[in-house]
Design an enzyme around this catalytic site. Sequence first.
Site, PDB file in Angstrom:
ATOM      1  N   HIS A 164       0.131  11.788  -5.911  1.00 47.91           N
ATOM      2  CA  HIS A 164      -0.462  11.826  -4.561  1.00 47.91           C
ATOM      3  C   HIS A 164       0.636  11.696  -3.497  1.00 47.91           C
ATOM      4  O   HIS A 164       0.718  12.498  -2.560  1.00 47.91           O
ATOM      5  CB  HIS A 164      -1.487  10.694  -4.419  1.00 47.91           C
ATOM      6  CG  HIS A 164      -2.044  10.563  -3.029  1.00 47.91           C
ATOM      7  ND1 HIS A 164      -3.246  11.118  -2.655  1.00 47.91           N
ATOM      8  CD2 HIS A 164      -1.549   9.956  -1.927  1.00 47.91           C
ATOM      9  CE1 HIS A 164      -3.460  10.865  -1.366  1.00 47.91           C
ATOM     10  NE2 HIS A 164      -2.446  10.149  -0.899  1.00 47.91           N
ATOM     11  N   GLU A 165       1.470  10.696  -3.649  1.00 45.40           N
ATOM     12  CA  GLU A 165       2.526  10.452  -2.650  1.00 45.40           C
ATOM     13  C   GLU A 165       3.524  11.604  -2.610  1.00 45.40           C
ATOM     14  O   GLU A 165       3.956  12.028  -1.542  1.00 45.40           O
ATOM     15  CB  GLU A 165       3.255   9.132  -2.946  1.00 45.40           C
ATOM     16  CG  GLU A 165       2.374   7.889  -2.820  1.00 45.40           C
ATOM     17  CD  GLU A 165       1.617   7.798  -1.502  1.00 45.40           C
ATOM     18  OE1 GLU A 165       2.159   8.259  -0.476  1.00 45.40           O
ATOM     19  OE2 GLU A 165       0.484   7.303  -1.497  1.00 45.40           O
ATOM     20  N   GLU A 222      -3.588  14.839   2.327  1.00 51.41           N
ATOM     21  CA  GLU A 222      -4.045  13.899   1.289  1.00 51.41           C
ATOM     22  C   GLU A 222      -4.433  14.598  -0.003  1.00 51.41           C
ATOM     23  O   GLU A 222      -4.507  13.967  -1.055  1.00 51.41           O
ATOM     24  CB  GLU A 222      -5.237  13.087   1.811  1.00 51.41           C
ATOM     25  CG  GLU A 222      -4.939  12.226   3.031  1.00 51.41           C
ATOM     26  CD  GLU A 222      -3.779  11.265   2.816  1.00 51.41           C
ATOM     27  OE1 GLU A 222      -3.509  10.919   1.654  1.00 51.41           O
ATOM     28  OE2 GLU A 222      -3.145  10.881   3.817  1.00 51.41           O
ATOM     29  N   HIS A 276       0.857  -1.194   0.000  1.00 53.13           N
ATOM     30  CA  HIS A 276       0.000   0.000   0.000  1.00 53.13           C
ATOM     31  C   HIS A 276       0.897   1.249   0.000  1.00 53.13           C
ATOM     32  O   HIS A 276       1.741   1.414   0.874  1.00 53.13           O
ATOM     33  CB  HIS A 276      -0.961   0.015   1.188  1.00 53.13           C
ATOM     34  CG  HIS A 276      -1.982   1.100   1.049  1.00 53.13           C
ATOM     35  ND1 HIS A 276      -3.174   0.901   0.376  1.00 53.13           N
ATOM     36  CD2 HIS A 276      -1.969   2.402   1.409  1.00 53.13           C
ATOM     37  CE1 HIS A 276      -3.848   2.043   0.359  1.00 53.13           C
ATOM     38  NE2 HIS A 276      -3.138   2.962   0.979  1.00 53.13           N
ATOM     39  N   ALA A 277       0.690   2.120  -0.982  1.00 55.97           N
ATOM     40  CA  ALA A 277       1.584   3.265  -1.178  1.00 55.97           C
ATOM     41  C   ALA A 277       1.599   4.180   0.051  1.00 55.97           C
ATOM     42  O   ALA A 277       0.564   4.430   0.659  1.00 55.97           O
ATOM     43  CB  ALA A 277       1.139   4.054  -2.404  1.00 55.97           C
ATOM     44  N   TYR A 298      -9.585  11.450   3.410  1.00 53.26           N
ATOM     45  CA  TYR A 298      -9.642  11.280   1.941  1.00 53.26           C
ATOM     46  C   TYR A 298     -10.918  11.886   1.370  1.00 53.26           C
ATOM     47  O   TYR A 298     -10.934  12.377   0.247  1.00 53.26           O
ATOM     48  CB  TYR A 298      -9.533   9.800   1.565  1.00 53.26           C
ATOM     49  CG  TYR A 298      -8.256   9.164   2.058  1.00 53.26           C
ATOM     50  CD1 TYR A 298      -7.020   9.493   1.500  1.00 53.26           C
ATOM     51  CD2 TYR A 298      -8.272   8.246   3.108  1.00 53.26           C
ATOM     52  CE1 TYR A 298      -5.848   8.915   1.963  1.00 53.26           C
ATOM     53  CE2 TYR A 298      -7.105   7.667   3.570  1.00 53.26           C
ATOM     54  CZ  TYR A 298      -5.893   8.005   2.999  1.00 53.26           C
ATOM     55  OH  TYR A 298      -4.734   7.437   3.463  1.00 53.26           O
ATOM     56  N   HIS A 353       2.624  14.441  -0.434  1.00 55.18           N
ATOM     57  CA  HIS A 353       3.049  14.271   0.965  1.00 55.18           C
ATOM     58  C   HIS A 353       4.521  14.686   1.115  1.00 55.18           C
ATOM     59  O   HIS A 353       4.894  15.406   2.033  1.00 55.18           O
ATOM     60  CB  HIS A 353       2.921  12.806   1.404  1.00 55.18           C
ATOM     61  CG  HIS A 353       1.512  12.306   1.531  1.00 55.18           C
ATOM     62  ND1 HIS A 353       0.556  12.937   2.286  1.00 55.18           N
ATOM     63  CD2 HIS A 353       0.906  11.191   1.039  1.00 55.18           C
ATOM     64  CE1 HIS A 353      -0.575  12.244   2.239  1.00 55.18           C
ATOM     65  NE2 HIS A 353      -0.393  11.179   1.482  1.00 55.18           N
ATOM     66  N   HIS A 397      -6.675   0.580   5.548  1.00 57.87           N
ATOM     67  CA  HIS A 397      -6.693   1.581   6.612  1.00 57.87           C
ATOM     68  C   HIS A 397      -7.347   1.102   7.904  1.00 57.87           C
ATOM     69  O   HIS A 397      -7.166   1.721   8.945  1.00 57.87           O
ATOM     70  CB  HIS A 397      -7.378   2.848   6.095  1.00 57.87           C
ATOM     71  CG  HIS A 397      -6.700   3.407   4.877  1.00 57.87           C
ATOM     72  ND1 HIS A 397      -6.735   2.770   3.643  1.00 57.87           N
ATOM     73  CD2 HIS A 397      -5.937   4.518   4.698  1.00 57.87           C
ATOM     74  CE1 HIS A 397      -6.039   3.464   2.770  1.00 57.87           C
ATOM     75  NE2 HIS A 397      -5.544   4.528   3.373  1.00 57.87           N
TER      76      HIS A 397
END
Length: 611
Positions: A382-383, A410, A352-353, A520, A386, A510
Site C-alpha cells: 500500500h505504502e 490509496e 501509523h504508516a 479509502y 504512494h 485520521h
Amino acid sequence: MSLEVWMRQSSRSLLRIAAPAALASTLLAAAAAGQTPPTVAEAEAFVAAAEERLDTVTEEAARAGWVQSNFITEDTEILAALANERAIGAAMELARGAARFNDLELAPDLRRKLDLLRLALTMPAPDDPAALKEITRIASSLESQYGAGKYCPEDGECRDLGDLSRTMAASRDAGELLAAWTGWRTISPPMRESYARFVELSNAGARDLGFADTGAMWRSKYDMDPDAFTAELDRLWGQVEPLYDQLHCYVRGKLNETYGDAVAPAGGLIPAHLLGNMWAQTWSNIYDEVAPPGGGAGFDLTAALVEKGVTPEEMVKYGEGFFTSLGLPPLPATFWERSLFTQPRDRDVVCHASAWDIDNEEDIRIKMCIEITDEDFSTIHHELGHSFYQRAYAKQPLLYRDSANDGFHEGVGDTVALSVTPKYLVEVGLLEAEPDSSADLGVLMRMALDKVAFLPFGLLVDQWRWKVFSGEVAAADYNQAWWELRARYQGIGPPVARTEADFDPGAKYHVPANTPYTRYFLAHILQFQLHRSLCAAAGHEGPLHRCSIYGNAEAGRRLIELLEMGLSRPWQDALEATTGQREMDATAILDYFAPLGEWLAEQNEGRTCGW
Ligand code: X8Z
Ligand code: ZN
C-alpha cells in the site's frame, strides 16, 4: 500533493519562493487595490509563481513534519506547526488570489490549475494571523497526542497502540480484549475540546474560499458536482451492501459460537472488540474463528515470513520487486537511507504508516513500524503504491503532482497487493507450494474479512466528519453521532456504554490527523476495478482472485500510464485510459468475491440477518 499531506502522508507539493513570488505579491496587491482587469498573461504568471512558492513552503513543512513524526517532542511539534503556518498562510493567499481570475476565459489547463489552487488545502485556515497560528498549533498537537498516545492502567505498565493492537489481533479472551479496547480510548477525551475548536477555525477558512464548510470543500475535489459525488457514494455502497450484510451475518453467527450469548449475541450489533482490529475496520485477524470448514486458507504468510527470518527491510524489498517487475524504476538510494522501517525503542514516533514526498522530486520515504506479519506485508505494498505514484508524476507541473483523485493514491498499492497470490508467493520463494483450488474459499474469506468488511467503515468516518463540519452534529453529540453511524453502516456497537465524556472518533488516527477518509472507500472499489482491467490486459483467464500481474509488461504499461498522468486530467479520463470505464464500478469487487458470496448466502439460510 495537496497541501494536506506534506504533513504526514502520500504527497506534498508546491513551490520555491524566488522572483516569481514577488510577482505574485504584486498581482495580489493590484487585485486588492481593484486596479486593472485581469489578463490571461497575468493568470499564467500567477500560476507559475504559485507553483514556485508552494514548492518551497511545502518542502519546508514536509521536512518539519517528518522530524515531528519521527521524534515527537514539544519542540518538534512547535517547529512543525510554524512550518505549517507559513505553508498554509501562503496557500490560502494563493487560493484567494486565484479568485481574481474567476470570470476570465482561460485555456482548460490554466483554468484547471487555478481551480486546484482553490481546492488544494485539506486544512483551510482563517485570514487572520492569530487564528492561523492557533489552528496549526492545534493540528500539530493533535498529531503528537495521537502518536505518543499510551494507555497507562493503574496497576501496570503503559501500553502503546502497537502493543494493544497485538492483543486485539491475537486474544480470544473477551475481558482482555475489552481492556485493550477501552484502554486505547483513554487517549482521546483530552483531544475533544481542541478538536471542536479546530473544526470552527477550519470552517472559517473554508468559508473564506467560498465553501459552506470544510466538508463541502473536501467533497468538491472530485471533478464533479459535490452533490453528485455524494450520490455516487450512495450508489456504490448500494452495490456492495448486500455482500457486506452476508459477511456480517455469518461472522456474527461464528462469534456467537465462540463467545456465547452474553458476550456476542446471535442478533443485532456485533460488539466492536471481537473483530481482531482496534476499530473493527478489517477482520482478517479472526480468520481462524470463521474459516470455512475443512478448507483453511491453505497457506500462512506470517509463519512463512517468520520462519525464513525475513527482516522489515527485506519485506520492503519484496514490495519494490513487484513494482519494478511491472517496468517501474527502482526506488532511489535515499529512500533506503531515510525511511523508517522499525519502531525505535527510545522515543515516540507516529507509527501509523505513511509515505512521504519530501521535495516533490527524488526525496521520497516511508515511515512504518513494520511487524513481520501478512498484514504488514500488504500495508508495505500500500505504502509503496504512494511512493511509486509520487515518482511517476514528478515530471508533471507542480499542481498536477498528485493522483487522479485521492482514491487512486490509496488504491494503487492495494491493486498491486491483490496480485500477491499464493502462486506469486511461490514464484518469489516465500511459499513452498501453491495450495490447490480447494483452498480458494478460504483465500477469498480471508480477503473478504479485510476488503469487504472495510467498506462501511471507509464510508462512515467522513459521514461523521461531514456532519461535524456542517454543524449538523454539535460538539456535545460527537460520540453519540459516531456510534449511530457505526451501527447504521457497520452493524457494530460499543462493548460497554459510551458517553460524551468519551471521544471515540479521536482514537482513530485520521481524525486527529485530519486526513480525509472517503478516499479509502473509493480505493476499495477502485482497486478491484483496476485489478480486473489489468488482469484482462495481462491476458488472465479464470477467477480474478487467482490473477497476478507480476512481471506482466502490458499490465505494467497501463499502470504506468495512469501513474504518470498524475492529476493533469479529470479522474474520469484517467480511469477510462486504464479500464475503458468513466465511472467507478463496484461490480469488480462483486465478481471477485462471487464464489464466497454464494457460499455465505447458503450458510446464512434460515438465519435472520441484518440488525
Ligand atoms: O491509513 C492508511 C494507510 C496510510 S495512507 C496505512 N489506511 C487506512 C487506515 O489504516 O485506516 C490504509 C487502509 C485504511
Ligand atoms: Zn495510504
